[in-house]
Design an enzyme around this catalytic site. Sequence first.
Site, PDB file in Angstrom:
ATOM      1  CE1 TYR A 193      43.471 -19.943  60.295  1.00 25.57           C
ATOM      2  CE2 TYR A 193      43.003 -22.203  59.654  1.00 25.57           C
ATOM      3  CZ  TYR A 193      42.597 -20.897  59.805  1.00 25.57           C
ATOM      4  OH  TYR A 193      41.319 -20.542  59.487  1.00 25.57           O
ATOM      5  CE  LYS A 203      43.038  -5.155  64.479  1.00 28.03           C
ATOM      6  NZ  LYS A 203      42.355  -3.839  64.294  1.00 28.03           N
ATOM      7  CG  ASP A 233      39.575  -3.190  61.892  1.00 33.07           C
ATOM      8  OD1 ASP A 233      40.453  -2.854  61.062  1.00 33.07           O
ATOM      9  OD2 ASP A 233      39.421  -2.580  62.979  1.00 33.07           O
ATOM     10  CG  ASP A 263      38.762 -19.105  57.831  1.00 41.07           C
ATOM     11  OD1 ASP A 263      38.199 -19.729  56.908  1.00 41.07           O
ATOM     12  OD2 ASP A 263      38.445 -19.226  59.025  1.00 41.07           O
ATOM     13  CG  ASP A 268      33.175 -18.169  55.466  1.00 39.33           C
ATOM     14  OD1 ASP A 268      33.954 -18.817  54.735  1.00 39.33           O
ATOM     15  OD2 ASP A 268      32.364 -18.720  56.249  1.00 39.33           O
TER      16      ASP A 268
HETATM   17  C1  IPM Z   1      38.378 -22.999  55.238  1.00 35.30           C
HETATM   18  C2  IPM Z   1      37.987 -23.719  56.530  1.00 35.30           C
HETATM   19  C3  IPM Z   1      39.225 -24.291  57.189  1.00 35.30           C
HETATM   20  C4  IPM Z   1      40.112 -23.132  57.616  1.00 35.30           C
HETATM   21  C5  IPM Z   1      38.992 -25.234  58.393  1.00 35.30           C
HETATM   22  C6  IPM Z   1      38.018 -26.327  58.081  1.00 35.30           C
HETATM   23  C7  IPM Z   1      40.287 -25.842  58.842  1.00 35.30           C
HETATM   24  O1  IPM Z   1      37.271 -22.872  57.357  1.00 35.30           O
HETATM   25  O2  IPM Z   1      39.053 -23.607  54.401  1.00 35.30           O
HETATM   26  O3  IPM Z   1      37.957 -21.864  55.044  1.00 35.30           O
HETATM   27  O4  IPM Z   1      39.893 -22.521  58.678  1.00 35.30           O
HETATM   28  O5  IPM Z   1      41.057 -22.851  56.884  1.00 35.30           O
HETATM   29 MN    MN Z   2      36.689 -21.000  56.387  1.00 39.20          MN
END
Ligand code: IPM
Ligand code: MN
Length: 370
Positions: A142, A193, A226, A250, A254
């Site tokens: 990042y 990884k 992975d 990240d 999700d």
């Molecule tokens: C998260 C989001 C952020 C990230 C973006 C919006 C910068 O996806 O907080 O999960 O990638 O960290």
């Molecule tokens: Mn995210």
Amino acid sequence: MATHKLLLLPGDGIGPEVAAEVEKLVAWFTRSGIAAFETERDLVGGAAYDAHGVAISEDAMKNAKAADAVLFGAVGGPKWADVPYEHRPEAGLLRLRKDLGLFANLRPAICYGALADASSLKRELVEDLDILIVRELTGGVYFGEPKEIVTLEDGQKRAVDTQLYTTGEIERIARVAFDLARKRSNKVSSAEKHNVMKSGVLWKQVVTAVHGAEFSDVALEHVLADNCAMQLVRNPRQYDVIVCDNLFGDILSDVAAMLTGSLGMLPSASLGAEDPATGKRKALYEPVHGSAPDIAGQSRANPLAMIGSFAMSLRYSFGLIEAADMLEGAITDALANGARTGDIAPAGTNSLSTTEMGDAILRELEKRAG
Ligand code: IPM
Ligand code: MN
Ligand code: NAD
């Protein structure tokens, strides 16, 4: 009673909608005498770009640094697809994380009993799931330099992002993960990884060394990232704490979100280092989800990720453990009593609006307060 200074940054899309529900709860806690909050508001993301031409103003940064905690909604959306890269809405969030030194992002994924059927996995795989993803938040790909697109002699373009970690950055996030595991089921899974990436090799070495020197009472396993993603949808309850770098964190969070029923359920706390003089730390509380342009402006967003993030602020910034338990209990009760926004409601059934879900939490809080 000490007054806690909150900075509310609602942002874009559903951000302001879910933030409004948290504001109601903040006001309730102050009104009921449980805690005293003073709230300021500012702009971030596309909203800040429209007003000031930047994703976060210097003034807002100053306010964020002065606050006891920042409550963040969400940023981004198609309206800002063509703004210069350095001013895109997401840059506001990244600057907050970096400049406040918020290196530890805690993303708990809890599957409430009442929601086990809302998960995309079978009930028997996710019922009572309680895992914590500890995501490194101020390093890695990042922020690593160079980060650029250059034009080559033959006219092609070359894009570069740099995955970069130092020993110190890995040590401090590993300590956070091991510390938290001690208060939970005492197990850390470190995902990287090392089979492909030098940063993975160093990550594994440093986590192993911190474990051996300071946390040998905690169980540690290493897992390739992975494989970790696959294991999360095969048998998620094998995990307690997962520690990983910025990008893997990240993505894995999700994935973990859907195990709980919806991305609209996942709160998070982004924490800095403790100041040894004051015992305080900088902190920003942010739902894991984004600005959800597909449902923005319709009062369809689930506010529980943002409300859960506020509960995390009570716990991690203000030491208001009973108030945090009360708010998290109110979420459990509201879900047990059937409160559902569209994202967690069974197909074809009626669901609550964002505002109605906020009201349902308020009612459960009032019941708990007696
Ligand atoms: C998260 C989001 C952020 C990230 C973006 C919006 C910068 O996806 O907080 O999960 O990638 O960290
Ligand atoms: Mn995210
Ligand atoms: P998103 O999280 O906004 O939405 C993904 C899906 O989940 C959508 O279908 C959305 O409707 C649903 N969803 C998300 N939150 C929900 C909620 N609270 N209740 C009900 N449903 C919800 O991700 P995206 O669509 O990939 O990104 C949209 C924008 O948000 C992009 O600009 C992205 O950069 C930004 N983003 C911001 C943050 C943040 O501000 N912390 C986090 C992730 C993405």
